[in-house]
Scaffold this motif. Structure first.
Motif, PDB file in Angstrom:
ATOM      1  N   LEU A 100       0.796  -1.231   0.000  1.00  0.00           N
ATOM      2  CA  LEU A 100       0.000   0.000   0.000  1.00  0.00           C
ATOM      3  C   LEU A 100       0.827   1.278   0.000  1.00  0.00           C
ATOM      4  N   VAL A 101       2.038   1.245   0.565  1.00  0.00           N
ATOM      5  CA  VAL A 101       2.805   2.486   0.721  1.00  0.00           C
ATOM      6  C   VAL A 101       4.266   2.279   0.343  1.00  0.00           C
ATOM      7  N   ASP A 102       4.921   3.380   0.033  1.00  0.00           N
ATOM      8  CA  ASP A 102       6.344   3.352  -0.298  1.00  0.00           C
ATOM      9  C   ASP A 102       7.164   3.678   0.942  1.00  0.00           C
ATOM     10  N   LYS A 103       7.324   2.708   1.787  1.00  0.00           N
ATOM     11  CA  LYS A 103       8.136   2.836   2.984  1.00  0.00           C
ATOM     12  C   LYS A 103       9.168   1.718   2.982  1.00  0.00           C
ATOM     13  N   ILE A 104      10.085   1.764   3.971  1.00  0.00           N
ATOM     14  CA  ILE A 104      11.103   0.725   4.052  1.00  0.00           C
ATOM     15  C   ILE A 104      10.441  -0.646   4.163  1.00  0.00           C
ATOM     16  N   LYS A 105      10.874  -1.559   3.323  1.00  0.00           N
ATOM     17  CA  LYS A 105      10.302  -2.903   3.296  1.00  0.00           C
ATOM     18  C   LYS A 105      11.353  -3.938   3.706  1.00  0.00           C
ATOM     19  N   LYS A 106      10.900  -5.135   3.951  1.00  0.00           N
ATOM     20  CA  LYS A 106      11.791  -6.239   4.331  1.00  0.00           C
ATOM     21  C   LYS A 106      11.437  -7.452   3.467  1.00  0.00           C
ATOM     22  N   PRO A 107      11.823  -7.422   2.194  1.00  0.00           N
ATOM     23  CA  PRO A 107      11.389  -8.481   1.270  1.00  0.00           C
ATOM     24  C   PRO A 107      11.830  -9.877   1.656  1.00  0.00           C
ATOM     25  N   ASP A 108      12.971 -10.014   2.372  1.00  0.00           N
ATOM     26  CA  ASP A 108      13.428 -11.353   2.744  1.00  0.00           C
ATOM     27  C   ASP A 108      12.479 -12.041   3.716  1.00  0.00           C
ATOM     28  N   ALA A 109      11.640 -11.264   4.418  1.00  0.00           N
ATOM     29  CA  ALA A 109      10.680 -11.861   5.356  1.00  0.00           C
ATOM     30  C   ALA A 109       9.489 -12.478   4.633  1.00  0.00           C
ATOM     31  N   TYR A 110       9.361 -12.216   3.335  1.00  0.00           N
ATOM     32  CA  TYR A 110       8.180 -12.649   2.584  1.00  0.00           C
ATOM     33  C   TYR A 110       8.523 -13.580   1.420  1.00  0.00           C
ATOM     34  N   ILE A 111       9.707 -14.177   1.465  1.00  0.00           N
ATOM     35  CA  ILE A 111      10.098 -15.109   0.399  1.00  0.00           C
ATOM     36  C   ILE A 111       9.255 -16.381   0.481  1.00  0.00           C
ATOM     37  N   TYR A 112       9.230 -17.008   1.656  1.00  0.00           N
ATOM     38  CA  TYR A 112       8.372 -18.172   1.874  1.00  0.00           C
ATOM     39  C   TYR A 112       7.059 -17.652   2.423  1.00  0.00           C
ATOM     40  N   TYR A 113       6.059 -17.578   1.568  1.00  0.00           N
ATOM     41  CA  TYR A 113       4.865 -16.779   1.831  1.00  0.00           C
ATOM     42  C   TYR A 113       3.678 -17.634   2.278  1.00  0.00           C
ATOM     43  N   ALA A 114       3.174 -18.455   1.379  1.00  0.00           N
ATOM     44  CA  ALA A 114       2.007 -19.286   1.700  1.00  0.00           C
ATOM     45  C   ALA A 114       2.403 -20.431   2.623  1.00  0.00           C
ATOM     46  N   ASN A 115       1.431 -20.925   3.374  1.00  0.00           N
ATOM     47  CA  ASN A 115       1.630 -22.079   4.235  1.00  0.00           C
ATOM     48  C   ASN A 115       2.177 -23.245   3.416  1.00  0.00           C
ATOM     49  N   ALA A 116       3.255 -23.850   3.894  1.00  0.00           N
ATOM     50  CA  ALA A 116       3.954 -24.878   3.120  1.00  0.00           C
ATOM     51  C   ALA A 116       3.090 -26.116   2.865  1.00  0.00           C
ATOM     52  N   ASP A 117       2.081 -26.350   3.693  1.00  0.00           N
ATOM     53  CA  ASP A 117       1.175 -27.479   3.477  1.00  0.00           C
ATOM     54  C   ASP A 117       0.068 -27.154   2.478  1.00  0.00           C
ATOM     55  N   HIS A 118      -0.089 -25.880   2.172  1.00  0.00           N
ATOM     56  CA  HIS A 118      -1.118 -25.439   1.210  1.00  0.00           C
ATOM     57  C   HIS A 118      -0.526 -24.348   0.311  1.00  0.00           C
ATOM     58  N   PRO A 119       0.552 -24.663  -0.399  1.00  0.00           N
ATOM     59  CA  PRO A 119       1.303 -23.630  -1.130  1.00  0.00           C
ATOM     60  C   PRO A 119       0.564 -22.989  -2.295  1.00  0.00           C
ATOM     61  N   THR A 120      -0.469 -23.658  -2.820  1.00  0.00           N
ATOM     62  CA  THR A 120      -1.180 -23.099  -3.977  1.00  0.00           C
ATOM     63  C   THR A 120      -2.449 -22.351  -3.590  1.00  0.00           C
ATOM     64  N   VAL A 136     -12.897  -1.656   7.231  1.00  0.00           N
ATOM     65  CA  VAL A 136     -12.449  -3.038   7.089  1.00  0.00           C
ATOM     66  C   VAL A 136     -11.832  -3.208   5.703  1.00  0.00           C
ATOM     67  N   TYR A 137     -10.556  -3.538   5.682  1.00  0.00           N
ATOM     68  CA  TYR A 137      -9.838  -3.749   4.426  1.00  0.00           C
ATOM     69  C   TYR A 137      -9.375  -5.204   4.372  1.00  0.00           C
ATOM     70  N   SER A 138      -9.775  -5.907   3.314  1.00  0.00           N
ATOM     71  CA  SER A 138      -9.411  -7.313   3.128  1.00  0.00           C
ATOM     72  C   SER A 138      -8.756  -7.490   1.769  1.00  0.00           C
ATOM     73  N   TYR A 139      -7.853  -8.449   1.683  1.00  0.00           N
ATOM     74  CA  TYR A 139      -7.252  -8.758   0.382  1.00  0.00           C
ATOM     75  C   TYR A 139      -6.682 -10.165   0.404  1.00  0.00           C
ATOM     76  N   SER A 140      -6.463 -10.706  -0.775  1.00  0.00           N
ATOM     77  CA  SER A 140      -5.860 -12.029  -0.921  1.00  0.00           C
ATOM     78  C   SER A 140      -4.729 -11.947  -1.933  1.00  0.00           C
ATOM     79  N   LYS A 141      -3.743 -12.835  -1.777  1.00  0.00           N
ATOM     80  CA  LYS A 141      -2.556 -12.817  -2.623  1.00  0.00           C
ATOM     81  C   LYS A 141      -2.107 -14.238  -2.950  1.00  0.00           C
ATOM     82  N   THR A 142      -1.339 -14.352  -4.026  1.00  0.00           N
ATOM     83  CA  THR A 142      -0.644 -15.601  -4.313  1.00  0.00           C
ATOM     84  C   THR A 142       0.815 -15.522  -3.878  1.00  0.00           C
ATOM     85  N   SER A 143       1.330 -14.304  -3.760  1.00  0.00           N
ATOM     86  CA  SER A 143       2.687 -14.057  -3.276  1.00  0.00           C
ATOM     87  C   SER A 143       2.689 -12.674  -2.655  1.00  0.00           C
TER      88      SER A 143
END
Length: 374
Positions: free
Chosen positions: A71-91, A108-115
């Motif tokens: 949502l915003v252009d602030k300092i990010k930590k991309p390495d924390a989001y490499i392994y994203y989805a639950n490993a038992d339900h990766p798709t 109330v703000y909701s969203y879904s992602k694949t990565s």
């Protein structure tokens, strides 16, 4: 008053499903400084999160701060989001839901992602009224109510799944000062996550660019104040500014032989330096929400208590993860502001016992005797 009321996440890292409610507050009449008292009721303001190693305290912070990533252009930590989805339900999609109270409005703000970068859908509701909703899986796109919220003549074309419509809406529409969307974006843009670990300092949010700690202290004329801060926390050293052989100014321990501060300082002293930096930086850049992960990993228990009291003095929500049971005093906190994270469930101590918690109860003793169990 702006705050996070509730957070829900599904299929993120180890969390198949987790909900965290900041509105489940009891009527205790002590440690009221741990709460926010608003026209909508009382809410958790300063929270301690406990959990065994690998229970997910760090990942819970990453989940909370996923919203900052897109949502915003602030300092990010991309390495924390490499392994994203639950490993038992990766798709399966990863889903997030945030319920905010923004000056009397429930948003109330909701969203879904694949990565971490690819959105599958978003929805926004203000006081239970739908502003917009789109979902690529269900092939639903509802933007027809935007005009009733003041968004007219929007000319947009969806380019790719990486584009947040809420971000587009906020960046391409004139928003009044009292607009809930403007307040939402300001809140997210001012969220801060940080910690001190052996590998270095780490943070997300709040700032658009990072700064070296010594450069920040020197450029803002804070060297004497920093030395006094260290002395007050039992680091009895003198600090000076000097130039290195390459001509760069830095902080040094002032001895007969000057020692480069960041090369010679202990882990505890470096942790205090991070705390000093954020204490001063927060005066210049007001945060909306703070998550301090492993906040006292390198602190003596008395110093940790000082830091916790500093967090309580802030008029914003502040979450601190810890293993330090010494903080469990009713002079410090209360059972509805202490949370246990275990087995993908996070609950306040007050919901984990049949016992009626009183001011005279010893929370530390009860916790160590396994009174509170998920």
């Amino acid at each position: 008053m702006t705050m996070l009321k509730r957070f829900e996440v599904t299929n993120f890292k180890q969390f198949k499903s987790l909900a965290w409610d900041f509105s489940k507050v009891r009527n205790y009449d002590f440690s009221m400084d741990c709460l926010i008292d608003s026209s909508h009721g009382k809410f958790v303001k300063t929270a301690l999160v406990y959990g065994r190693n690998s229970s997910g305290k760090s990942n819970l912070g990453f989940a909370l701060f996923d919203i900052v990533q897109h949502l915003v252009d602030k300092i990010k930590k991309p390495d924390a989001y490499i392994y994203y989805a639950n490993a038992d339900h990766p798709t399966e999609p990863v889903r997030f839901k945030y319920t905010f109270l923004l000056d009397g409005k429930e948003v109330v703000y909701s969203y879904s992602k694949t990565s971490s970068l690819d959105l599958l859908g978003e929805s926004l509701f203000i006081d239970n009224e739908e502003v917009f909703l789109w979902d690529e899986i269900k092939k639903v796109h509802r933007f027809d109510r935007l005009s009733s919220f003041g968004f007219k003549n929007l000319n947009f074309v969806y380019k790719d799944s990486k584009l947040s419509f809420l971000r587009y809406l906020a960046n391409n529409s004139p928003l009044s000062q009292d607009s809930p969307i403007r307040k939402l974006m300001n809140f997210v843009g001012s969220m801060l996550w940080f910690r001190r670990v052996d590998t270095g300092n780490s943070f997300m949010g709040l700032l658009s660019v990072s700064d070296h700690l010594d450069s920040f202290i020197i450029s803002h004329g804070l060297t004497e104040k920093f030395e006094k801060f260290l002395n007050e926390h039992d680091v009895k050293e003198q600090i000076k500014v000097a130039k290195s052989p390459d001509g760069r100014e830095g902080l040094y321990f002032a001895h007969k032989q000057s020692l480069p501060f960041f090369a010679a300082a202990s882990s505890g002293t470096l942790a205090l330096t991070v705390l000093f930096y954020w204490r001063e930086a927060l005066e210049m850049n007001k945060p909306s929400f703070i998550y301090m992960d492993k906040f006292d990993a390198f602190y003596h228990y008395e110093v940790a208590e000082k830091i916790f009291n500093l967090a309580k003095s802030l008029d914003i929500q502040c979450i601190l993860t810890t293993h330090n049971t010494n903080l469990l005093k009713h002079a410090n906190t209360r059972a509805d502001c202490c949370f246990l994270l275990r087995n993908e469930i996070i609950k306040p101590f007050s919901d984990l016992t049949e016992r009626e918690i009183r001011e005279g109860n010893n929370l530390e003793k009860l916790f160590l005797s396994h009174e509170f169990e998920c």
